[in-house]
Write a protein that holds these residues in place. Structure first.
Motif, PDB file in Angstrom:
ATOM      1  N   CYS A  50      -2.830  11.746   7.510  1.00  0.00           N
ATOM      2  CA  CYS A  50      -2.855  10.442   7.793  1.00  0.00           C
ATOM      3  C   CYS A  50      -1.626   9.953   8.653  1.00  0.00           C
ATOM      4  O   CYS A  50      -0.714  10.942   8.780  1.00  0.00           O
ATOM      5  N   CYS A  61      -1.391   7.603   3.060  1.00  0.00           N
ATOM      6  CA  CYS A  61      -2.376   7.881   2.083  1.00  0.00           C
ATOM      7  C   CYS A  61      -1.808   9.011   1.448  1.00  0.00           C
ATOM      8  O   CYS A  61      -2.181  10.060   0.887  1.00  0.00           O
ATOM      9  N   GLU A 106      -6.375  -2.048   1.241  1.00  0.00           N
ATOM     10  CA  GLU A 106      -6.942  -1.549   2.719  1.00  0.00           C
ATOM     11  C   GLU A 106      -8.165  -2.415   2.979  1.00  0.00           C
ATOM     12  O   GLU A 106      -8.514  -2.793   3.995  1.00  0.00           O
ATOM     13  N   TYR A 132       0.859  -1.137   0.076  1.00  0.00           N
ATOM     14  CA  TYR A 132       0.091   0.042  -0.032  1.00  0.00           C
ATOM     15  C   TYR A 132       0.760   1.203   0.048  1.00  0.00           C
ATOM     16  O   TYR A 132       0.602   2.111  -0.968  1.00  0.00           O
ATOM     17  N   PHE A 166      -7.399   6.435  -5.006  1.00  0.00           N
ATOM     18  CA  PHE A 166      -7.508   5.182  -4.370  1.00  0.00           C
ATOM     19  C   PHE A 166      -8.240   4.133  -4.859  1.00  0.00           C
ATOM     20  O   PHE A 166      -8.120   2.803  -4.547  1.00  0.00           O
ATOM     21  N   ALA A 201       1.383   3.806  -3.199  1.00  0.00           N
ATOM     22  CA  ALA A 201       0.921   5.165  -2.943  1.00  0.00           C
ATOM     23  C   ALA A 201       2.125   6.129  -3.272  1.00  0.00           C
ATOM     24  O   ALA A 201       1.959   7.241  -3.887  1.00  0.00           O
TER      25      ALA A 201
END
Length: 272
Positions: free
Chosen positions: A173, A168, A149, A102, A131, A106
């Motif tokens: 975040c 994120c 997620e 993730y 996303f 990102a």
């Protein structure tokens, strides 16, 4: 030398060695996944700056851009993991891969538009949603950050600490950790991320008779239910005042959700 030139004994010995070598080669995988996530770990240590007393971080995206070939190579190793192999791993190994995936994807998403980007939402909310965009492959299928997620992490492992680990690319975040997540230390790392985020007074605090917390606890309230009990367990992180801690522990602190800062968590474009 031809096989016909060998003596019978030598030929048998040669054939036996060849058979053994063939069996060993067939039994050895073409590659072994690096569960230390060494490449990603190196990029994080080089380009992530810890700030605010260890409770937040900034990313040197300019430096990441210079090392993008290494990042892409790491992402390729993630995409190459077959689902059958992944299912045979331990729970901690699986979670470590998914959280690292993730965060790394990102960063890659940001780099596709960096430096002309000020927020992850610059990609769009309806069209181009960063996303929901299935811009990479994981476990044999096209995937998105939301898939990792909300399909692969939250409903499967049911560990609220995941929210403090995935990043994120935004200031609101929980921080991007300055090292990769690894199975051997995963619980320790997740616990530390929890403490870092909850003790960050810019995002979680007791003020003016209210418990002001991140919007994360509103968006994903089902992961923290019952929330009053959750905050009671972590009262010592949310305030230094004994009376305020008691109010939180007793569930007597009114809950308020703070606005989320979607600004890019950039370290001002400095190459680190």
């Amino acid at each position: 030398m031809r096989a016909s030139d060998l003596s019978p004994g030598t030929l048998c010995s040669w054939l036996a060695r060849a058979v053994v070598a063939a069996v060993l080669f067939a039994a050895t995988p073409a590659w072994a996944f690096d569960h230390s996530h060494a490449v990603w770990n190196g990029l994080l240590k080089k380009h992530v700056v810890v700030v605010e007393g260890g409770k937040a971080s900034r990313v040197g995206y300019a430096g990441m851009a210079q090392d993008r070939a290494a990042l892409k190579g790491y992402l390729a190793t993630l995409s190459a993991v077959p689902e059958t192999e992944f299912r045979a791993w331990t729970r901690a190994q699986q979670m470590a891969l998914l959280v690292n995936a993730y965060n790394a994807f990102a960063v890659e998403k940001v780099l596709t538009r960096y430096p002309e980007i000020r927020s992850i939402w610059d990609f769009g909310k309806l069209f181009g949603n960063p996303f929901k965009d299935r811009f990479f492959t994981l476990l044999g299928r096209q995937a998105s950050l939301d898939v990792i997620e909300h399909e692969l992490l939250r409903p499967v492992y049911r560990d609220a600490r995941v929210h403090y680990a995935v990043n994120c690319a935004s200031l609101g975040c929980p921080m991007l950790r300055e090292e990769s997540y690894v199975a051997a230390r995963l619980d320790q790392q997740l616990d530390e991320q929890t403490a870092r985020f909850l003790s960050d007074r810019s995002r979680n605090r007791y003020r003016n008779g209210r418990l002001e917390v991140s919007k994360i606890f509103d968006w994903f309230k089902e992961d923290f239910e019952p929330r009053e009990r959750y905050f009671a367990r972590h009262a010592a992180l949310l305030t230094d005042d004994p009376e305020q801690r008691q109010l939180i522990t007793q569930g007597k602190a009114p809950l308020v959700f703070l606005d989320y800062d979607w600004s890019l968590n950039d370290s001002k474009g400095r190459a680190l």
